[in-house]
Write a protein that holds these residues in place. Structure first.
Motif, PDB file in Angstrom:
ATOM      1  N   LEU A 184      28.608  55.497  14.518  1.00 44.26           N
ATOM      2  CA  LEU A 184      29.996  54.652  14.553  1.00 44.26           C
ATOM      3  C   LEU A 184      30.400  53.137  14.906  1.00 44.26           C
ATOM      4  O   LEU A 184      29.223  52.708  15.341  1.00 44.26           O
ATOM      5  CB  LEU A 184      29.249  55.713  16.740  1.00 44.26           C
ATOM      6  N   GLU A 185      30.939  52.751  14.470  1.00 37.52           N
ATOM      7  CA  GLU A 185      31.822  51.652  14.749  1.00 37.52           C
ATOM      8  C   GLU A 185      32.931  51.833  15.090  1.00 37.52           C
ATOM      9  O   GLU A 185      33.970  52.294  15.476  1.00 37.52           O
ATOM     10  CB  GLU A 185      31.638  50.858  13.085  1.00 37.52           C
ATOM     11  N   ALA A 186      33.173  50.708  16.470  1.00 36.20           N
ATOM     12  CA  ALA A 186      34.851  50.712  17.237  1.00 36.20           C
ATOM     13  C   ALA A 186      34.574  49.234  17.629  1.00 36.20           C
ATOM     14  O   ALA A 186      33.657  48.216  17.811  1.00 36.20           O
ATOM     15  CB  ALA A 186      34.393  52.090  18.533  1.00 36.20           C
ATOM     16  N   GLN A 187      35.987  48.981  17.836  1.00 38.68           N
ATOM     17  CA  GLN A 187      36.779  48.281  18.324  1.00 38.68           C
ATOM     18  C   GLN A 187      37.843  48.573  18.963  1.00 38.68           C
ATOM     19  O   GLN A 187      38.239  49.972  19.081  1.00 38.68           O
ATOM     20  CB  GLN A 187      37.212  47.366  17.055  1.00 38.68           C
ATOM     21  N   ALA A 188      37.640  47.465  20.535  1.00 37.00           N
ATOM     22  CA  ALA A 188      39.316  47.907  21.056  1.00 37.00           C
ATOM     23  C   ALA A 188      39.754  46.524  21.587  1.00 37.00           C
ATOM     24  O   ALA A 188      39.823  45.508  21.807  1.00 37.00           O
ATOM     25  CB  ALA A 188      38.858  48.858  21.972  1.00 37.00           C
ATOM     26  N   SER A 189      41.247  46.905  21.959  1.00 38.00           N
ATOM     27  CA  SER A 189      41.629  45.832  22.398  1.00 38.00           C
ATOM     28  C   SER A 189      42.629  46.797  23.995  1.00 38.00           C
ATOM     29  O   SER A 189      43.119  47.805  23.795  1.00 38.00           O
ATOM     30  CB  SER A 189      43.183  45.844  21.434  1.00 38.00           C
ATOM     31  N   GLY A 190      42.958  45.514  24.491  1.00 33.81           N
ATOM     32  CA  GLY A 190      43.116  46.472  25.933  1.00 33.81           C
ATOM     33  C   GLY A 190      42.099  46.225  27.064  1.00 33.81           C
ATOM     34  O   GLY A 190      42.103  44.652  27.616  1.00 33.81           O
ATOM     35  N   GLN A 191      43.262  46.253  28.717  1.00 36.80           N
ATOM     36  CA  GLN A 191      42.561  45.776  29.634  1.00 36.80           C
ATOM     37  C   GLN A 191      41.966  46.391  30.547  1.00 36.80           C
ATOM     38  O   GLN A 191      42.724  48.231  30.557  1.00 36.80           O
ATOM     39  CB  GLN A 191      44.431  45.143  30.420  1.00 36.80           C
ATOM     40  N   ILE A 192      41.006  46.683  31.493  1.00 39.76           N
ATOM     41  CA  ILE A 192      40.690  47.685  31.642  1.00 39.76           C
ATOM     42  C   ILE A 192      40.006  46.504  33.670  1.00 39.76           C
ATOM     43  O   ILE A 192      39.593  45.561  33.445  1.00 39.76           O
ATOM     44  CB  ILE A 192      38.685  48.085  31.891  1.00 39.76           C
ATOM     45  N   ARG A 193      40.621  47.811  34.128  1.00 37.23           N
ATOM     46  CA  ARG A 193      39.945  47.211  35.618  1.00 37.23           C
ATOM     47  C   ARG A 193      39.318  48.599  36.210  1.00 37.23           C
ATOM     48  O   ARG A 193      39.463  48.988  36.385  1.00 37.23           O
ATOM     49  CB  ARG A 193      41.328  47.035  37.017  1.00 37.23           C
ATOM     50  N   VAL A 194      38.473  47.433  37.300  1.00 41.25           N
ATOM     51  CA  VAL A 194      36.944  48.050  38.175  1.00 41.25           C
ATOM     52  C   VAL A 194      37.517  47.544  39.483  1.00 41.25           C
ATOM     53  O   VAL A 194      37.541  46.127  40.017  1.00 41.25           O
ATOM     54  CB  VAL A 194      35.847  47.993  37.450  1.00 41.25           C
ATOM     55  N   VAL A 195      37.601  48.678  40.209  1.00 42.42           N
ATOM     56  CA  VAL A 195      38.507  47.867  41.542  1.00 42.42           C
ATOM     57  C   VAL A 195      37.941  48.843  42.524  1.00 42.42           C
ATOM     58  O   VAL A 195      37.396  50.231  42.527  1.00 42.42           O
ATOM     59  CB  VAL A 195      39.885  48.572  42.199  1.00 42.42           C
ATOM     60  N   ASN A 196      36.583  48.545  43.577  1.00 48.63           N
ATOM     61  CA  ASN A 196      36.409  49.426  44.913  1.00 48.63           C
ATOM     62  C   ASN A 196      36.308  48.624  46.219  1.00 48.63           C
ATOM     63  O   ASN A 196      36.831  47.414  46.223  1.00 48.63           O
ATOM     64  CB  ASN A 196      34.662  49.567  44.799  1.00 48.63           C
ATOM     65  N   GLY A 197      37.368  49.887  47.453  1.00 51.72           N
ATOM     66  CA  GLY A 197      37.029  48.596  48.721  1.00 51.72           C
ATOM     67  C   GLY A 197      37.851  49.456  49.242  1.00 51.72           C
ATOM     68  O   GLY A 197      37.376  50.879  49.379  1.00 51.72           O
ATOM     69  N   PRO A 198      37.673  49.164  50.617  1.00 52.10           N
ATOM     70  CA  PRO A 198      37.835  49.909  51.948  1.00 52.10           C
ATOM     71  C   PRO A 198      38.884  50.821  51.514  1.00 52.10           C
ATOM     72  O   PRO A 198      38.171  52.091  52.939  1.00 52.10           O
ATOM     73  CB  PRO A 198      37.870  49.015  53.279  1.00 52.10           C
ATOM     74  N   ASP A 199      40.063  50.434  52.004  1.00 51.40           N
ATOM     75  CA  ASP A 199      41.407  51.356  51.894  1.00 51.40           C
ATOM     76  C   ASP A 199      40.794  52.059  50.218  1.00 51.40           C
ATOM     77  O   ASP A 199      42.214  52.541  49.900  1.00 51.40           O
ATOM     78  CB  ASP A 199      42.524  50.742  51.597  1.00 51.40           C
ATOM     79  N   GLN A 200      40.481  52.313  49.350  1.00 52.26           N
ATOM     80  CA  GLN A 200      40.494  52.399  48.501  1.00 52.26           C
ATOM     81  C   GLN A 200      39.428  52.941  47.155  1.00 52.26           C
ATOM     82  O   GLN A 200      38.662  52.056  47.528  1.00 52.26           O
ATOM     83  CB  GLN A 200      41.377  51.515  47.197  1.00 52.26           C
ATOM     84  N   PRO A 201      39.545  54.174  46.668  1.00 50.05           N
ATOM     85  CA  PRO A 201      37.985  55.142  46.576  1.00 50.05           C
ATOM     86  C   PRO A 201      37.758  53.882  45.324  1.00 50.05           C
ATOM     87  O   PRO A 201      38.577  53.362  44.123  1.00 50.05           O
ATOM     88  CB  PRO A 201      38.395  56.298  45.765  1.00 50.05           C
ATOM     89  N   PRO A 202      36.751  53.667  44.252  1.00 49.75           N
ATOM     90  CA  PRO A 202      36.079  53.163  42.999  1.00 49.75           C
ATOM     91  C   PRO A 202      37.140  54.124  42.377  1.00 49.75           C
ATOM     92  O   PRO A 202      36.519  54.779  42.189  1.00 49.75           O
ATOM     93  CB  PRO A 202      34.983  53.771  43.381  1.00 49.75           C
ATOM     94  N   THR A 203      37.461  53.602  41.340  1.00 54.22           N
ATOM     95  CA  THR A 203      38.298  53.211  39.948  1.00 54.22           C
ATOM     96  C   THR A 203      37.664  52.359  39.486  1.00 54.22           C
ATOM     97  O   THR A 203      38.232  51.085  39.377  1.00 54.22           O
ATOM     98  CB  THR A 203      40.021  53.491  41.000  1.00 54.22           C
ATOM     99  N   ILE A 204      37.928  53.125  38.290  1.00 52.55           N
ATOM    100  CA  ILE A 204      38.049  51.964  36.168  1.00 52.55           C
ATOM    101  C   ILE A 204      39.536  53.256  35.761  1.00 52.55           C
ATOM    102  O   ILE A 204      39.149  54.115  35.967  1.00 52.55           O
ATOM    103  CB  ILE A 204      36.825  52.649  35.993  1.00 52.55           C
ATOM    104  N   SER A 205      40.658  51.738  35.824  1.00 51.32           N
ATOM    105  CA  SER A 205      41.271  51.931  34.673  1.00 51.32           C
ATOM    106  C   SER A 205      42.331  51.643  34.662  1.00 51.32           C
ATOM    107  O   SER A 205      41.757  50.056  33.897  1.00 51.32           O
ATOM    108  CB  SER A 205      42.972  52.021  36.460  1.00 51.32           C
ATOM    109  N   GLY A 206      43.171  52.175  33.243  1.00 52.10           N
ATOM    110  CA  GLY A 206      43.142  51.241  32.125  1.00 52.10           C
ATOM    111  C   GLY A 206      43.855  51.556  30.381  1.00 52.10           C
ATOM    112  O   GLY A 206      44.192  52.958  31.183  1.00 52.10           O
ATOM    113  N   ARG A 207      44.095  51.031  30.090  1.00 48.72           N
ATOM    114  CA  ARG A 207      44.632  51.712  28.648  1.00 48.72           C
ATOM    115  C   ARG A 207      43.798  50.335  27.218  1.00 48.72           C
ATOM    116  O   ARG A 207      43.755  49.585  27.405  1.00 48.72           O
ATOM    117  CB  ARG A 207      46.583  51.240  28.354  1.00 48.72           C
ATOM    118  N   ILE A 208      42.937  51.083  26.380  1.00 48.04           N
ATOM    119  CA  ILE A 208      42.647  51.119  25.438  1.00 48.04           C
ATOM    120  C   ILE A 208      43.220  50.973  24.177  1.00 48.04           C
ATOM    121  O   ILE A 208      43.254  53.060  24.329  1.00 48.04           O
ATOM    122  CB  ILE A 208      40.935  51.547  25.544  1.00 48.04           C
TER     123      ILE A 208
END
Length: 327
Positions: free
Chosen positions: A136-160
Motif C-alpha cells: 500500500l502506498e497512499a497520499q492524502a490532502s484535506g483537513q481532519i478535526r479531532v474534538v472532545n468536550g463536555p458538550d460534545q461526544p469525542p469526534t473525528i471528522s473531515g474530508r480527505i
C-alpha cells in the motif's frame, strides 16, 4: 471516599525539566510500531489538583523524524511549538514533511479529567505521503478535526482527497498469522485480586465518533493477482473508531484483468459499501476479451466474501467449451 476520588482531589506542586531523546517520552504513550527520533525540550511547572491541574511552561522540538512501521509512514523535519497554559497544552504549531507533501496541526489538549480531557485539534494535509509499503502506498490532502468536550461526544471528522493510491492484492495465505498450538488459558480463580474494587478513573476516550468523507477522482491503482486497474472513490466513514460503518462506492475508471494467461479488458466495475463490513462490499465487475475469434465475457457479482463468477460469449458457447478455450 475511596482512594481514587481522594487522589484526584489531591493538590499538585512541582515541575519537570527535560531535554533529551524524544523516544524516551514517547515510550510513555505505549504505542507499538511507532517511534520519533531527535531531541525534545520540555519545561513546565504545575499546581492545582490532579483533576484540574494548572500548568505553565513550553514544549519545543526541531527536526524530529517520526516513523510508523505498520504503514511505512515517515515524517521528517518535524517541528513542534507548544505552550502549557492553565490545564492545557496549546499546540501553537506542528509542521512536518511527508514525502513530497506536508502535514501541519494546531489546537489544544486539556489535561483536566474533571472536564473529560477536552481536545480540539485541526490537522491539514497537502499531498502527504501517509503510507509507503510493498502492498500500500497512499497520499492524502484535506483537513481532519479531532474534538472532545463536555458538550460534545469525542469526534473525528473531515474530508480527505486521495491524489494517488496504490494497492497491491496479495494472496491471503501469505499475510495470515500462524496460530500457535499447545496453548491453553489459565482458569479464573473466581475471586477479585483486591478487596473493594476502585471506582473507574476518567481517561481520554478510547472510542470516537467518526464522520470522514474520502474522495478520489481517479488514481486508485489496484494491481496483483489479475487486475491492473484504475479506480475512483466516494466513500463516507461513519460509526465509531471501534466499529466503523462504510457507505458509498468505488467505481472503475479503466483497466485489464489477467485470467489464465489471457488479458481481458475491464468494461464495468463497481464496489458498493452499505454500512456493513468494509471487507465485504457488493461487487459487479465485467471483463471482456477475444479468444480464438470468440468474445468471452467474465462477470463477477456477489460480495467480497462470496463472489460469483460467470462466463458468457458471442457467439454463445457452453460453459465447458468457454473454459477450454480460455485455459
Amino acid at each position: 471516599g475511596t482512594w481514587t476520588p481522594r487522589l484526584s482531589a489531591a493538590p499538585l506542586s512541582g515541575g519537570v525539566r527535560y531535554n533529551g531523546p524524544a523516544d524516551v517520552l514517547f515510550s510513555l504513550a505505549a504505542l507499538p510500531d511507532q517511534s520519533p527520533k531527535g531531541a525534545v525540550g520540555v519545561a513546565a511547572d504545575f499546581s492545582g489538583r490532579m483533576s484540574a491541574p494548572q500548568l505553565t511552561g513550553v514544549v519545543r522540538a526541531n527536526n524530529l523524524v517520526y516513523e510508523n512501521a505498520v504503514y511505512g509512514t515517515r515524517l521528517t523535519n518535524l517541528n513542534v511549538r507548544g505552550r502549557f497554559t492553565n490545564d492545557r497544552l496549546q499546540v501553537e504549531s506542528l509542521t512536518a514533511n511527508a514525502g513530497n507533501g506536508t502535514v501541519s496541526a494546531n489546537g489544544f489538549v486539556s489535561l483536566s479529567s474533571a472536564q473529560g480531557f477536552p481536545i480540539q485539534l485541526g490537522i491539514d494535509m497537502n499531498n502527504a505521503q501517509l503510507a509507503r509499503g510493498s502492498d500500500l502506498e497512499a497520499q492524502a490532502s484535506g483537513q481532519i478535526r479531532v474534538v472532545n468536550g463536555p458538550d460534545q461526544p469525542p469526534t473525528i471528522s473531515g474530508r480527505i482527497n486521495l491524489p494517488e493510491t496504490r494497492y497491491r492484492i496479495v494472496r491471503q495465505g501469505s499475510t495470515q498469522v500462524a496460530t500457535l498450538t499447545g496453548v491453553r488459558r489459565k482458569p479464573e480463580l473466581g475471586r477479585e485480586r483486591i478487596t473493594g474494587a476502585p471506582e473507574a478513573m476518567t481517561s481520554i476516550p478510547s472510542t470516537w465518533q467518526v464522520d470522514v468523507q474520502v474522495v478520489a477522482d481517479n488514481k486508485i491503482y489496484v494491481f496483483g493477482m489479475g487486475p491492473e486497474s484504475d479506480w475512483a472513490a466516494d466513500i463516507k466513514v461513519g460509526g465509531t473508531s471501534g466499529a466503523p460503518r462504510i457507505t458509498g462506492g468505488i467505481q472503475l475508471v479503466r483497466g485489464t484483468l489477467g485470467f489464465a494467461g489471457k488479458s481481458f479488458e475491464l468494461q464495468q466495475g463497481r464496489l458498493n459499501f452499505n454500512g456493513g463490513d468494509m471487507t465485504n462490499p457488493e461487487i459487479r465487475i465485467v471483463a471482456s476479451g477475444e479468444v480464438e475469434d470468440v468474445t468471452i465475457n467474465i462477470t463477477i457479482t456477489g460480495t467480497g466474501n462470496d463472489p460469483q463468477i460467470a462466463f458468457s460469449s458471442t457467439p454463445a458457447l457452453p460453459q465447458d467449451e468457454l473454459m477450454a478455450r480460455i485455459l
